[in-house]
Design a protein around this motif. Structure first.
Motif, PDB file in Angstrom:
ATOM      1  N   HIS A 156     -18.633  -7.272  -1.227  1.00 23.17           N
ATOM      2  CA  HIS A 156     -17.640  -8.293  -0.881  1.00 23.17           C
ATOM      3  C   HIS A 156     -16.248  -7.759  -0.562  1.00 23.17           C
ATOM      4  CE1 HIS A 156     -20.105 -11.859  -1.658  1.00 23.17           C
ATOM      5  NE2 HIS A 156     -20.691 -11.135  -2.594  1.00 23.17           N
ATOM      6  N   ALA A 157     -15.944  -6.538  -0.921  1.00 25.77           N
ATOM      7  CA  ALA A 157     -14.611  -6.001  -0.631  1.00 25.77           C
ATOM      8  C   ALA A 157     -14.383  -5.958   0.876  1.00 25.77           C
ATOM      9  CB  ALA A 157     -14.456  -4.606  -1.237  1.00 25.77           C
ATOM     10  N   GLY A 158     -13.311  -6.586   1.330  1.00 21.79           N
ATOM     11  CA  GLY A 158     -12.983  -6.598   2.748  1.00 21.79           C
ATOM     12  C   GLY A 158     -13.808  -7.557   3.576  1.00 21.79           C
ATOM     13  N   VAL A 159     -14.629  -8.375   2.923  1.00 20.37           N
ATOM     14  CA  VAL A 159     -15.477  -9.341   3.621  1.00 20.37           C
ATOM     15  C   VAL A 159     -14.885 -10.733   3.422  1.00 20.37           C
ATOM     16  CG1 VAL A 159     -17.812 -10.304   3.788  1.00 20.37           C
ATOM     17  CG2 VAL A 159     -17.489  -7.870   3.271  1.00 20.37           C
ATOM     18  N   ARG A 160     -15.026 -11.589   4.436  1.00 23.43           N
ATOM     19  CA  ARG A 160     -14.378 -12.902   4.380  1.00 23.43           C
ATOM     20  C   ARG A 160     -15.241 -13.918   3.638  1.00 23.43           C
ATOM     21  NH1 ARG A 160      -9.903 -14.066   6.519  1.00 23.43           N
ATOM     22  NH2 ARG A 160     -10.478 -16.268   6.729  1.00 23.43           N
ATOM     23  N   THR A 161     -15.436 -13.639   2.336  1.00 25.07           N
ATOM     24  CA  THR A 161     -16.136 -14.530   1.426  1.00 25.07           C
ATOM     25  C   THR A 161     -15.171 -14.941   0.323  1.00 25.07           C
ATOM     26  OG1 THR A 161     -16.890 -12.645   0.111  1.00 25.07           O
ATOM     27  CG2 THR A 161     -18.369 -13.426   1.862  1.00 25.07           C
ATOM     28  N   TYR A 162     -15.613 -15.888  -0.518  1.00 26.49           N
ATOM     29  CA  TYR A 162     -14.785 -16.279  -1.662  1.00 26.49           C
ATOM     30  C   TYR A 162     -14.473 -15.074  -2.545  1.00 26.49           C
ATOM     31  CZ  TYR A 162     -16.457 -21.020  -0.514  1.00 26.49           C
ATOM     32  OH  TYR A 162     -16.765 -22.204   0.103  1.00 26.49           O
ATOM     33  N   GLY A 196     -14.596 -11.965  -1.701  1.00 25.20           N
ATOM     34  CA  GLY A 196     -13.730 -11.048  -0.971  1.00 25.20           C
ATOM     35  C   GLY A 196     -12.268 -11.412  -1.140  1.00 25.20           C
ATOM     36  N   GLY A 197     -11.965 -12.709  -1.104  1.00 23.66           N
ATOM     37  CA  GLY A 197     -10.590 -13.156  -1.325  1.00 23.66           C
ATOM     38  C   GLY A 197     -10.118 -12.922  -2.740  1.00 23.66           C
ATOM     39  N   MET A 198     -11.009 -13.135  -3.711  1.00 25.84           N
ATOM     40  CA  MET A 198     -10.648 -12.873  -5.105  1.00 25.84           C
ATOM     41  C   MET A 198     -10.311 -11.397  -5.314  1.00 25.84           C
ATOM     42  SD  MET A 198     -13.324 -15.170  -7.327  1.00 25.84           S
ATOM     43  CE  MET A 198     -13.532 -16.921  -7.039  1.00 25.84           C
ATOM     44  N   LEU A 199     -11.123 -10.521  -4.723  1.00 21.06           N
ATOM     45  CA  LEU A 199     -10.879  -9.083  -4.875  1.00 21.06           C
ATOM     46  C   LEU A 199      -9.580  -8.686  -4.195  1.00 21.06           C
ATOM     47  CD1 LEU A 199     -14.493  -7.722  -4.239  1.00 21.06           C
ATOM     48  CD2 LEU A 199     -13.347  -8.077  -6.441  1.00 21.06           C
ATOM     49  N   ALA A 248      -6.859 -10.581  -3.808  1.00 24.97           N
ATOM     50  CA  ALA A 248      -5.743 -11.023  -4.657  1.00 24.97           C
ATOM     51  C   ALA A 248      -5.607 -10.142  -5.893  1.00 24.97           C
ATOM     52  CB  ALA A 248      -5.944 -12.480  -5.070  1.00 24.97           C
ATOM     53  N   ALA A 249      -6.724  -9.753  -6.475  1.00 27.18           N
ATOM     54  CA  ALA A 249      -6.691  -8.880  -7.655  1.00 27.18           C
ATOM     55  C   ALA A 249      -6.050  -7.544  -7.306  1.00 27.18           C
ATOM     56  CB  ALA A 249      -8.099  -8.675  -8.199  1.00 27.18           C
ATOM     57  N   ALA A 250      -6.367  -6.999  -6.120  1.00 31.60           N
ATOM     58  CA  ALA A 250      -5.774  -5.728  -5.706  1.00 31.60           C
ATOM     59  C   ALA A 250      -4.273  -5.875  -5.499  1.00 31.60           C
ATOM     60  CB  ALA A 250      -6.445  -5.240  -4.422  1.00 31.60           C
ATOM     61  N   THR A 251      -3.857  -6.988  -4.922  1.00 32.39           N
ATOM     62  CA  THR A 251      -2.425  -7.235  -4.699  1.00 32.39           C
ATOM     63  C   THR A 251      -1.659  -7.231  -6.017  1.00 32.39           C
ATOM     64  OG1 THR A 251      -2.866  -8.535  -2.706  1.00 32.39           O
ATOM     65  CG2 THR A 251      -0.750  -8.899  -3.800  1.00 32.39           C
ATOM     66  N   HIS A 252      -2.268  -7.807  -7.047  1.00 29.00           N
ATOM     67  CA  HIS A 252      -1.605  -7.898  -8.356  1.00 29.00           C
ATOM     68  C   HIS A 252      -1.937  -6.719  -9.261  1.00 29.00           C
ATOM     69  CE1 HIS A 252       0.141 -11.932  -7.977  1.00 29.00           C
ATOM     70  NE2 HIS A 252      -0.928 -12.246  -7.271  1.00 29.00           N
ATOM     71  N   LYS A 253      -2.653  -5.720  -8.715  1.00 26.63           N
ATOM     72  CA  LYS A 253      -3.051  -4.535  -9.486  1.00 26.63           C
ATOM     73  C   LYS A 253      -3.808  -4.925 -10.761  1.00 26.63           C
ATOM     74  CE  LYS A 253       0.572  -1.480  -7.705  1.00 26.63           C
ATOM     75  NZ  LYS A 253       0.902  -2.335  -6.574  1.00 26.63           N
ATOM     76  N   ALA A 254      -4.621  -5.952 -10.628  1.00 28.86           N
ATOM     77  CA  ALA A 254      -5.417  -6.418 -11.763  1.00 28.86           C
ATOM     78  C   ALA A 254      -6.656  -5.539 -11.920  1.00 28.86           C
ATOM     79  CB  ALA A 254      -5.842  -7.867 -11.550  1.00 28.86           C
ATOM     80  N   THR A 255      -7.171  -5.496 -13.139  1.00 25.74           N
ATOM     81  CA  THR A 255      -8.433  -4.823 -13.414  1.00 25.74           C
ATOM     82  C   THR A 255      -9.565  -5.810 -13.186  1.00 25.74           C
ATOM     83  OG1 THR A 255      -7.404  -3.377 -15.062  1.00 25.74           O
ATOM     84  CG2 THR A 255      -9.805  -3.626 -15.158  1.00 25.74           C
ATOM     85  N   PHE A 257     -12.320 -16.900   2.302  1.00 27.51           N
ATOM     86  CA  PHE A 257     -11.508 -15.772   1.817  1.00 27.51           C
ATOM     87  C   PHE A 257     -10.180 -16.278   1.248  1.00 27.51           C
ATOM     88  CE2 PHE A 257      -8.364 -12.430   2.413  1.00 27.51           C
ATOM     89  CZ  PHE A 257      -9.010 -11.288   1.966  1.00 27.51           C
ATOM     90  N   GLU A 258      -9.527 -17.178   1.973  1.00 29.33           N
ATOM     91  CA  GLU A 258      -8.218 -17.696   1.529  1.00 29.33           C
ATOM     92  C   GLU A 258      -8.327 -18.465   0.224  1.00 29.33           C
ATOM     93  OE1 GLU A 258      -7.775 -16.408   5.587  1.00 29.33           O
ATOM     94  OE2 GLU A 258      -9.286 -17.671   4.630  1.00 29.33           O
ATOM     95  N   ARG A 259      -9.401 -19.249   0.064  1.00 25.25           N
ATOM     96  CA  ARG A 259      -9.541 -20.029  -1.164  1.00 25.25           C
ATOM     97  C   ARG A 259      -9.845 -19.115  -2.362  1.00 25.25           C
ATOM     98  NH1 ARG A 259      -8.040 -22.549   2.514  1.00 25.25           N
ATOM     99  NH2 ARG A 259      -6.190 -21.613   1.590  1.00 25.25           N
ATOM    100  N   GLY A 260     -10.622 -18.062  -2.141  1.00 27.39           N
ATOM    101  CA  GLY A 260     -10.842 -17.100  -3.221  1.00 27.39           C
ATOM    102  C   GLY A 260      -9.552 -16.397  -3.607  1.00 27.39           C
ATOM    103  N   ARG A 261      -8.768 -16.063  -2.587  1.00 30.55           N
ATOM    104  CA  ARG A 261      -7.482 -15.412  -2.858  1.00 30.55           C
ATOM    105  C   ARG A 261      -6.546 -16.351  -3.604  1.00 30.55           C
ATOM    106  NH1 ARG A 261      -5.014 -12.991   2.388  1.00 30.55           N
ATOM    107  NH2 ARG A 261      -4.596 -15.192   2.798  1.00 30.55           N
ATOM    108  N   ASP A 262      -6.519 -17.624  -3.204  1.00 32.02           N
ATOM    109  CA  ASP A 262      -5.679 -18.604  -3.905  1.00 32.02           C
ATOM    110  C   ASP A 262      -6.017 -18.658  -5.394  1.00 32.02           C
ATOM    111  OD1 ASP A 262      -4.426 -19.338  -1.553  1.00 32.02           O
ATOM    112  OD2 ASP A 262      -5.619 -21.162  -1.265  1.00 32.02           O
ATOM    113  N   ALA A 263      -7.313 -18.654  -5.693  1.00 30.85           N
ATOM    114  CA  ALA A 263      -7.748 -18.826  -7.081  1.00 30.85           C
ATOM    115  C   ALA A 263      -7.236 -17.697  -7.977  1.00 30.85           C
ATOM    116  CB  ALA A 263      -9.279 -18.904  -7.139  1.00 30.85           C
ATOM    117  N   VAL A 264      -7.416 -16.466  -7.551  1.00 28.40           N
ATOM    118  CA  VAL A 264      -7.013 -15.333  -8.400  1.00 28.40           C
ATOM    119  C   VAL A 264      -5.515 -15.078  -8.312  1.00 28.40           C
ATOM    120  CG1 VAL A 264      -7.258 -12.828  -8.716  1.00 28.40           C
ATOM    121  CG2 VAL A 264      -9.292 -14.267  -8.448  1.00 28.40           C
TER     122      VAL A 264
END
Length: 488
Positions: free
Chosen positions: A39-45, A47-50, A52-59, A166-173
């Motif tokens: 899912h990394a780099g893929v336009r799935t839910y 993918g968006g969560m991952l 957002a997690a990378a942006t926030h340097k989350a584990t 992807f956007e909705r997964g990113r919104d969630a995390v």
């Protein structure tokens, strides 16, 4: 703020009118690091969560993600095995600050009327009240108010086709840090409508206008999201029907007001929402009359994206009878014919009985002489904005030519999202006159600018536009359009 987030989920859109249960073998299950690579780099839910997690340097702790092509009710054994493994993997991931789940909203298993509620309840019991649970949902979810007592926030796709997964997964995390520090306290309100809607696109028409109303609600800085869930009408469930989810920061009243503003607009416009449909013969005739090509004829009543078998023959037969030049039908699922073609090899002539083998609802098999033009392994990558980067595998395939019409036959049920499956078979869609598609709306993003117009062909099938063909014993009644006297 850094945080630990476990990600995973179970996605299934359940058509209760399909007699065959979805079993464990129907699910594609990825676990642990495989979830990340898938899912990394893929336009799935996810993918968006991952992202957002990378942006926030989350584990990120990947657990399990299971997804199946929409089908019948999930067998009890299959569901229990998947959900228990998800919970076990989540337990091993603890402690975490948040759990991100990619769900659907219209999942039903034997003994579990609403799998999303069941999953979130069991996860809440496992992680306790202080861990944030954020989820994504499909626009076609049949939603229970109980779900929103179990999670902190939920983001649903706004678009059909679902180009915004992807956007909705990113919104969630992305919201997790504010949930943790308390600067955002979501209040969720689900407003349900007594309304069954066959699938429609949001790219134009009344649903596009309703989405604009939703976005206007979100101009208020306190409104986190306002989402129109169309529902999935091919499930006989107490949760059936359209709904709107309003989410506001700190104000239940604002969440309720936003949701009710939109539901009133939907109800007032209900007569104008459903798509215009034709018989297969009428759809083909109208397509032939168009001067700007290519034109799509949509086999919406046998759309595998809503649980259909994918081997229906009504639309295929209408195209074959019309014998349009430069035409193609894609795709029909018939592993027996694929095997026959592979045994014979390219360049062979074979006698076939194509399709119509799953049930008595979707038409009789087509008896024909077919030329085997090309064979493939059925693997390609989706290029549509809806899920771009997803690796597709439809099993071995065959490009057959029947009375001058190209027919793509696959071994696994599939709904075309973009031209890639045709490219795989050496077909340039832009050069076609008529393209028969086993799809209702999800093709629209991937074929945008390629197909010039489209006609929805309706027929007996598990996704017919005529909802009165089905028994509705458990859905709340009265409900429109089954009960014309319904009020809201």
């Amino acid at each position: 703020m850094t945080f630990r987030v476990a990600v995973g989920g179970i996605e299934h859109e359940t058509n209760t009118y399909r007699m065959k249960d979805a079993d464990l073998s129907d699910f594609c299950i990825v676990r642990g690091d495989e979830l990340l690579s898938e899912h990394a780099g893929v336009r799935t839910y996810l993918g968006g969560m991952l992202d957002a997690a990378a942006t926030h340097k989350a584990t990120v702790i990947p657990t399990l993600h299971a997804k199946a092509e929409p089908a019948g009710v999930i067998s009890a054994a299959a569901y229990d095995e998947i959900v228990v493994e998800l919970l076990d993997r989540l337990k091993m991931a603890l402690p975490v600050d948040a759990v991100g789940l990619s769900l659907h909203g219209a999942g039903i298993a034997r003994g579990r009327e609403n799998i999303e509620v069941d999953i979130c309840r069991r996860i809440r019991e496992l992680v306790g009240p202080n861990v944030r649970i954020v989820i994504t949902l499909d626009l076609h979810g049949n939603l229970s108010p109980e779900l929103f007592d179990l999670v902190d926030v939920a983001f649903g796709t706004q678009n059909a086709p679902h180009t915004d997964m992807f956007e909705r997964g990113r919104d969630a995390v992305a919201l997790v840090p504010q949930l943790i520090d308390g600067s955002v306290v979501p209040k969720l309100h689900l407003e349900r409508l007594p309304l069954l809607l066959p699938p429609v696109t949001t790219m134009n028409g009344m649903t596009a206008e309703i989405n604009r109303i939703c976005r206007s609600m979100e101009e208020d800085s306190d409104i986190i999201a306002c989402t129109f869930f169309h529902g999935f009408p091919y499930a006989d469930t107490p949760f059936g029907g359209a709904s709107v989810l309003g989410i506001a920061n700190g104000s239940a009243a604002k969440a309720r007001e936003a949701a009710q503003t939109v539901t009133r607009a939907i109800w007032d416009a209900r007569m104008d929402i459903p798509a215009k449909a034709f018989t297969p013969q009428e759809a083909v005739e109208r397509a032939l009359q168009e001067t700007v090509k290519p034109v799509a004829v949509l086999d919406g009543a046998d759309n595998t994206g809503g649980g259909c078998p994918g081997d229906g023959t009504y639309v295929l037969r209408a195209i074959l009878q019309a014998k349009p030049v430069d035409s193609c039908f894609g795709v029909i699922c018939d592993p027996e014919v694929v095997e026959q073609a592979h045994r014979a090899g390219p360049g062979s002539e074979i006698e076939i009985l194509l399709g119509g083998k799953s049930d008595d609802l979707h038409g009789d098999p087509v008896s024909a002489d077919a030329y085997v033009k090309l064979l493939t392994d059925g693997q390609f990558v989706r290029r549509s904005p809806a899920g771009e980067g997803t690796v597709e595998n439809v099993g071995r395939t065959a490009r057959l030519q029947i009375d001058g019409v190209d027919v793509i036959v696959v071994s696994k049920r599939y709904q075309p999202f973009d031209p890639e499956i045709f490219v795989l078979h050496g077909i340039d869609v832009r050069r076609l006159s008529i393209l028969g598609l086993k799809s209702t709306n999800h093709w629209r993003a991937g074929f945008q600018g390629v197909l010039k117009s489209d006609f929805l062909a309706d027929s007996p099938g598990l996704m017919t536009q005529d909802l009165s063909r089905f028994a509705h014993e458990r859905v709340p009644r009265p409900i429109w359009p089954l009960d014309k006297e319904t009020t809201y």
